[in-house]
Design a protein around this motif. Sequence first.
Motif, PDB file in Angstrom:
ATOM      1  N   HIS A  82       0.840  -1.198   0.000  1.00  0.00           N
ATOM      2  CA  HIS A  82       0.000   0.000   0.000  1.00  0.00           C
ATOM      3  C   HIS A  82       0.880   1.254   0.000  1.00  0.00           C
ATOM      4  O   HIS A  82       0.578   2.242  -0.666  1.00  0.00           O
ATOM      5  CB  HIS A  82      -0.924  -0.026   1.223  1.00  0.00           C
ATOM      6  N   ALA A  83       1.998   1.213   0.748  1.00  0.00           N
ATOM      7  CA  ALA A  83       2.912   2.355   0.811  1.00  0.00           C
ATOM      8  C   ALA A  83       3.528   2.634  -0.557  1.00  0.00           C
ATOM      9  O   ALA A  83       3.682   3.789  -0.951  1.00  0.00           O
ATOM     10  CB  ALA A  83       4.005   2.100   1.840  1.00  0.00           C
ATOM     11  N   LEU A  84       3.875   1.582  -1.274  1.00  0.00           N
ATOM     12  CA  LEU A  84       4.450   1.765  -2.607  1.00  0.00           C
ATOM     13  C   LEU A  84       3.451   2.420  -3.553  1.00  0.00           C
ATOM     14  O   LEU A  84       3.786   3.311  -4.319  1.00  0.00           O
ATOM     15  CB  LEU A  84       4.920   0.425  -3.168  1.00  0.00           C
ATOM     16  N   VAL A  85       2.211   1.968  -3.491  1.00  0.00           N
ATOM     17  CA  VAL A  85       1.174   2.503  -4.368  1.00  0.00           C
ATOM     18  C   VAL A  85       0.894   3.971  -4.047  1.00  0.00           C
ATOM     19  O   VAL A  85       0.757   4.803  -4.948  1.00  0.00           O
ATOM     20  CB  VAL A  85      -0.118   1.660  -4.255  1.00  0.00           C
ATOM     21  N   GLU A  86       0.819   4.319  -2.765  1.00  0.00           N
ATOM     22  CA  GLU A  86       0.495   5.688  -2.374  1.00  0.00           C
ATOM     23  C   GLU A  86       1.714   6.599  -2.299  1.00  0.00           C
ATOM     24  O   GLU A  86       1.582   7.817  -2.263  1.00  0.00           O
ATOM     25  CB  GLU A  86      -0.218   5.696  -1.016  1.00  0.00           C
ATOM     26  N   GLY A  87       2.898   6.014  -2.250  1.00  0.00           N
ATOM     27  CA  GLY A  87       4.117   6.813  -2.097  1.00  0.00           C
ATOM     28  C   GLY A  87       4.388   7.744  -3.250  1.00  0.00           C
ATOM     29  O   GLY A  87       4.789   8.894  -3.060  1.00  0.00           O
ATOM     30  N   ILE A  88       4.161   7.288  -4.459  1.00  0.00           N
ATOM     31  CA  ILE A  88       4.455   8.113  -5.641  1.00  0.00           C
ATOM     32  C   ILE A  88       3.565   9.351  -5.693  1.00  0.00           C
ATOM     33  O   ILE A  88       4.077  10.463  -5.827  1.00  0.00           O
ATOM     34  CB  ILE A  88       4.366   7.264  -6.928  1.00  0.00           C
ATOM     35  N   PRO A  89       2.241   9.216  -5.550  1.00  0.00           N
ATOM     36  CA  PRO A  89       1.428  10.444  -5.544  1.00  0.00           C
ATOM     37  C   PRO A  89       1.795  11.390  -4.392  1.00  0.00           C
ATOM     38  O   PRO A  89       1.756  12.607  -4.566  1.00  0.00           O
ATOM     39  CB  PRO A  89      -0.009   9.922  -5.379  1.00  0.00           C
ATOM     40  N   LYS A  98      -4.033   7.255   2.842  1.00  0.00           N
ATOM     41  CA  LYS A  98      -3.730   6.597   4.107  1.00  0.00           C
ATOM     42  C   LYS A  98      -2.247   6.703   4.475  1.00  0.00           C
ATOM     43  O   LYS A  98      -1.902   6.817   5.640  1.00  0.00           O
ATOM     44  CB  LYS A  98      -4.166   5.132   4.031  1.00  0.00           C
ATOM     45  N   LEU A  99      -1.360   6.670   3.481  1.00  0.00           N
ATOM     46  CA  LEU A  99       0.069   6.798   3.763  1.00  0.00           C
ATOM     47  C   LEU A  99       0.376   8.151   4.393  1.00  0.00           C
ATOM     48  O   LEU A  99       1.137   8.236   5.358  1.00  0.00           O
ATOM     49  CB  LEU A  99       0.906   6.598   2.495  1.00  0.00           C
ATOM     50  N   PHE A 102      -0.687   8.028   7.923  1.00  0.00           N
ATOM     51  CA  PHE A 102       0.253   7.228   8.714  1.00  0.00           C
ATOM     52  C   PHE A 102       1.500   8.047   9.065  1.00  0.00           C
ATOM     53  O   PHE A 102       1.943   8.067  10.217  1.00  0.00           O
ATOM     54  CB  PHE A 102       0.658   5.965   7.955  1.00  0.00           C
ATOM     55  N   LEU A 103       2.067   8.727   8.084  1.00  0.00           N
ATOM     56  CA  LEU A 103       3.265   9.544   8.337  1.00  0.00           C
ATOM     57  C   LEU A 103       2.951  10.691   9.299  1.00  0.00           C
ATOM     58  O   LEU A 103       3.753  11.018  10.177  1.00  0.00           O
ATOM     59  CB  LEU A 103       3.832  10.071   7.020  1.00  0.00           C
ATOM     60  N   GLN A 104       1.788  11.295   9.147  1.00  0.00           N
ATOM     61  CA  GLN A 104       1.387  12.346  10.084  1.00  0.00           C
ATOM     62  C   GLN A 104       1.181  11.785  11.482  1.00  0.00           C
ATOM     63  O   GLN A 104       1.460  12.461  12.472  1.00  0.00           O
ATOM     64  CB  GLN A 104       0.114  13.046   9.598  1.00  0.00           C
ATOM     65  N   PHE A 105       0.710  10.540  11.559  1.00  0.00           N
ATOM     66  CA  PHE A 105       0.515   9.894  12.857  1.00  0.00           C
ATOM     67  C   PHE A 105       1.861   9.673  13.560  1.00  0.00           C
ATOM     68  O   PHE A 105       2.019  10.012  14.727  1.00  0.00           O
ATOM     69  CB  PHE A 105      -0.223   8.561  12.659  1.00  0.00           C
ATOM     70  N   THR A 106       2.845   9.129  12.857  1.00  0.00           N
ATOM     71  CA  THR A 106       4.126   8.816  13.503  1.00  0.00           C
ATOM     72  C   THR A 106       4.989  10.059  13.667  1.00  0.00           C
ATOM     73  O   THR A 106       5.460  10.345  14.773  1.00  0.00           O
ATOM     74  CB  THR A 106       4.888   7.730  12.725  1.00  0.00           C
ATOM     75  N   GLU A 107       5.205  10.804  12.601  1.00  0.00           N
ATOM     76  CA  GLU A 107       6.077  11.981  12.692  1.00  0.00           C
ATOM     77  C   GLU A 107       5.380  13.136  13.405  1.00  0.00           C
ATOM     78  O   GLU A 107       6.017  13.908  14.121  1.00  0.00           O
ATOM     79  CB  GLU A 107       6.563  12.415  11.312  1.00  0.00           C
ATOM     80  N   GLY A 108       4.079  13.262  13.203  1.00  0.00           N
ATOM     81  CA  GLY A 108       3.329  14.305  13.909  1.00  0.00           C
ATOM     82  C   GLY A 108       3.340  14.082  15.408  1.00  0.00           C
ATOM     83  O   GLY A 108       3.494  15.022  16.192  1.00  0.00           O
ATOM     84  N   PHE A 109       3.193  12.817  15.825  1.00  0.00           N
ATOM     85  CA  PHE A 109       3.237  12.496  17.253  1.00  0.00           C
ATOM     86  C   PHE A 109       4.596  12.868  17.845  1.00  0.00           C
ATOM     87  O   PHE A 109       4.668  13.554  18.866  1.00  0.00           O
ATOM     88  CB  PHE A 109       2.957  11.004  17.469  1.00  0.00           C
ATOM     89  N   ALA A 110       5.670  12.445  17.195  1.00  0.00           N
ATOM     90  CA  ALA A 110       7.015  12.721  17.712  1.00  0.00           C
ATOM     91  C   ALA A 110       7.293  14.224  17.740  1.00  0.00           C
ATOM     92  O   ALA A 110       7.884  14.742  18.699  1.00  0.00           O
ATOM     93  CB  ALA A 110       8.064  11.996  16.876  1.00  0.00           C
TER      94      ALA A 110
END
Length: 169
Positions: A82-89, A98-99, A102-110
């Motif tokens: 799923h990350a590969l599919v959404e990573g390019i856009p 969703k990617l 997810f990144l906002q969840f992990t990096e936003g939290f930190a």
Amino acid sequence: MLSDAEHKTIEISTRKVEEFLGVKLPHPEVHRISDQGYGMYLEGVILYGPTGDEEVDERILIHELAHLAQNIYCRPRFPVLHALVEGIPLILGLRRGKLLRFLQFTEGFATWVEESIMGERGESYWLSLPVFYRVVYYEGKKKFERMGRDLGIRYGLGEGEFCRRLTSH
């Protein structure tokens, strides 16, 4: 090899994260790297490039320790395919999917933990960075700020949509 001062900074940073989140963390495995001002958390290990500036070093460590805490209590995961599919856009600047969440969840939290403890970096800092950092780190942090401290901690450490298991803390 880490110096005594760097070990002290790690201890202070760990204590601050534990106090803010209300959780206990294991003594982190920290490896010194030559890239000053850089930090990275990966599978229980923090890579850390000390700058010699205690406040900057604490900020780096607090951010990476927040990732450690999230990994222990939430174990965030995202499907690789799923990350590969959404990573390019996402790289092309599309701000959805969703990617991105997810990144906002992990990096936003930190980032939220780091800035809650060490103080806001300010708009000029965020505007000086490439758009990707503002969209992921800054906008992710803002989501946690809107939740408030108690809900933000619960969401980031166990109740978030990307948590693999729920753990009481």
